[in-house]
Scaffold this active site. Structure first.
Site, mmCIF file in Angstrom:
data_model
loop_
_atom_site.group_PDB
_atom_site.id
_atom_site.type_symbol
_atom_site.label_atom_id
_atom_site.label_comp_id
_atom_site.label_asym_id
_atom_site.label_seq_id
_atom_site.Cartn_x
_atom_site.Cartn_y
_atom_site.Cartn_z
ATOM 1 N N ASN A 192 3.009 -5.169 3.116
ATOM 2 C CA ASN A 192 3.105 -6.651 3.517
ATOM 3 C C ASN A 192 1.915 -7.200 4.102
ATOM 4 O OD1 ASN A 192 3.865 -5.625 6.051
ATOM 5 N ND2 ASN A 192 5.868 -6.746 6.122
ATOM 6 N N LYS A 203 -3.139 -4.300 7.123
ATOM 7 C CA LYS A 203 -2.677 -2.979 6.838
ATOM 8 C C LYS A 203 -3.413 -2.407 5.579
ATOM 9 C CE LYS A 203 2.126 -4.143 8.411
ATOM 10 N NZ LYS A 203 3.528 -4.055 7.935
ATOM 11 N N TYR A 255 5.223 2.875 15.391
ATOM 12 C CA TYR A 255 6.646 2.185 14.974
ATOM 13 C C TYR A 255 7.899 2.985 15.475
ATOM 14 C CZ TYR A 255 3.989 -0.954 11.793
ATOM 15 O OH TYR A 255 3.376 -1.708 11.324
ATOM 16 N N HIS A 305 0.519 -6.996 10.239
ATOM 17 C CA HIS A 305 1.513 -6.825 11.528
ATOM 18 C C HIS A 305 1.227 -7.856 12.301
ATOM 19 C CE1 HIS A 305 3.680 -5.033 14.605
ATOM 20 N NE2 HIS A 305 2.674 -5.348 15.255
ATOM 21 N N GLU A 338 1.500 -3.159 22.129
ATOM 22 C CA GLU A 338 0.794 -2.831 21.025
ATOM 23 C C GLU A 338 -0.912 -3.053 20.941
ATOM 24 O OE1 GLU A 338 4.133 -4.039 18.080
ATOM 25 O OE2 GLU A 338 2.675 -5.406 18.176
HETATM 26 P P1 IDP Z 1 7.901 -7.499 10.642
HETATM 27 O O1 IDP Z 1 6.604 -6.711 10.484
HETATM 28 O O2 IDP Z 1 7.935 -8.710 9.895
HETATM 29 O O3 IDP Z 1 8.011 -7.654 12.327
HETATM 30 P P2 IDP Z 1 10.214 -5.390 10.713
HETATM 31 O O4 IDP Z 1 11.297 -5.557 10.613
HETATM 32 O O5 IDP Z 1 9.376 -5.349 12.177
HETATM 33 O O6 IDP Z 1 8.983 -6.711 10.171
HETATM 34 O O7 IDP Z 1 9.468 -4.014 10.055
HETATM 35 C C1 IDP Z 1 8.044 -3.597 10.176
HETATM 36 C C2 IDP Z 1 7.598 -3.233 9.077
HETATM 37 O O8 IDP Z 1 8.345 -2.165 8.273
HETATM 38 C C3 IDP Z 1 7.480 -4.278 8.070
HETATM 39 O O9 IDP Z 1 6.262 -5.107 8.360
HETATM 40 C C4 IDP Z 1 7.271 -3.665 6.684
HETATM 41 O O10 IDP Z 1 5.881 -3.020 6.520
HETATM 42 C C5 IDP Z 1 8.162 -2.410 6.961
HETATM 43 N N1 IDP Z 1 9.514 -2.655 6.406
HETATM 44 C C6 IDP Z 1 10.529 -3.529 6.913
HETATM 45 N N2 IDP Z 1 11.587 -3.754 6.111
HETATM 46 C C7 IDP Z 1 11.479 -2.759 5.241
HETATM 47 C C8 IDP Z 1 12.116 -2.343 4.080
HETATM 48 O O11 IDP Z 1 13.391 -2.950 3.934
HETATM 49 N N3 IDP Z 1 11.710 -1.367 3.136
HETATM 50 C C9 IDP Z 1 10.492 -1.070 3.534
HETATM 51 N N4 IDP Z 1 9.629 -1.168 4.597
HETATM 52 C C10 IDP Z 1 9.933 -2.273 5.233
HETATM 53 MG MG MG Z 2 8.273 -6.281 13.603
#
Ligand code: IDP
Ligand code: MG
Length: 139
Positions: free
Chosen positions: A114, A11, A51, A117, A128
């Site tokens: 984070n 990312k 997304y 992905h 994807e």
């Molecule tokens: P994942 O990437 O671990 O599968 P998901 O729940 O699918 O997590 O969420 C997609 C992405 O959205 C996350 O990787 C992160 O970048 C972002 N995200 C998830 N939860 C939050 C939040 O509570 N605040 C801000 N961004 C979030």
């Molecule tokens: Mg996810």
């Protein structure tokens, strides 16, 4: 049926702070083979569409802004049990909750930024991967 393939993105935050090499090293050392790879940047529209599944979630706008804020590395990875093993390698969404030694524990700044992905199912890995790569770009 399991495809033994998953899809990842390094990312914008991790690209910007020079972590591409470190993250790819961890991916290779964990036994994943690179099937396809691209250095690219998502438009807001493309990030919104990638997304789409999260569009009702409160962080959707922030996520789309962030994912289109700078270049990323997209890749298809291959390994037995790829989807599940890659989710283990990257760790929990929130880096403060990610296990020691995981990519997010080491490289992620926050729950939003984070670092990586990882697909959550074989079906989504396929969708994807198809979002970024043609058949001719897979080896
Ligand atoms: P994942 O990437 O671990 O599968 P998901 O729940 O699918 O997590 O969420 C997609 C992405 O959205 C996350 O990787 C992160 O970048 C972002 N995200 C998830 N939860 C939050 C939040 O509570 N605040 C801000 N961004 C979030
Ligand atoms: Mg996810």
């Amino acid at each position: 049926m399991a495809t033994n393939r998953t899809f990842t993105m390094i990312k914008p935050d991790a690209v910007a702070n020079g972590s591409i090499g470190g993250i790819l090293k961890m991916i290779n050392e964990a036994g994943f083979r690179i099937v396809a790879m691209k250095y690219t940047k998502l438009s807001k529209e493309a990030a919104g569409s990638f997304y789409e599944v999260h569009k009702e979630r409160p962080f959707y706008g922030e996520l789309v802004e962030y994912m289109s804020s700078g270049p990323i590395v997209a890749a298809i990875l291959e390994k037995e049990n790829a989807v599940v093993d890659f989710r283990t390698l990257i760790g929990a969404t929130d880096p403060t909750k990610a296990a020691e030694g995981t990519i997010r524990k080491i490289y992620a700044k926050s729950i939003a930024a984070n670092a990586v992905h990882g697909s959550d199912s074989d079906e989504n890995a396929d969708i994807e991967g198809n979002f970024y790569f043609s058949k001719l770009e897979r080896f």
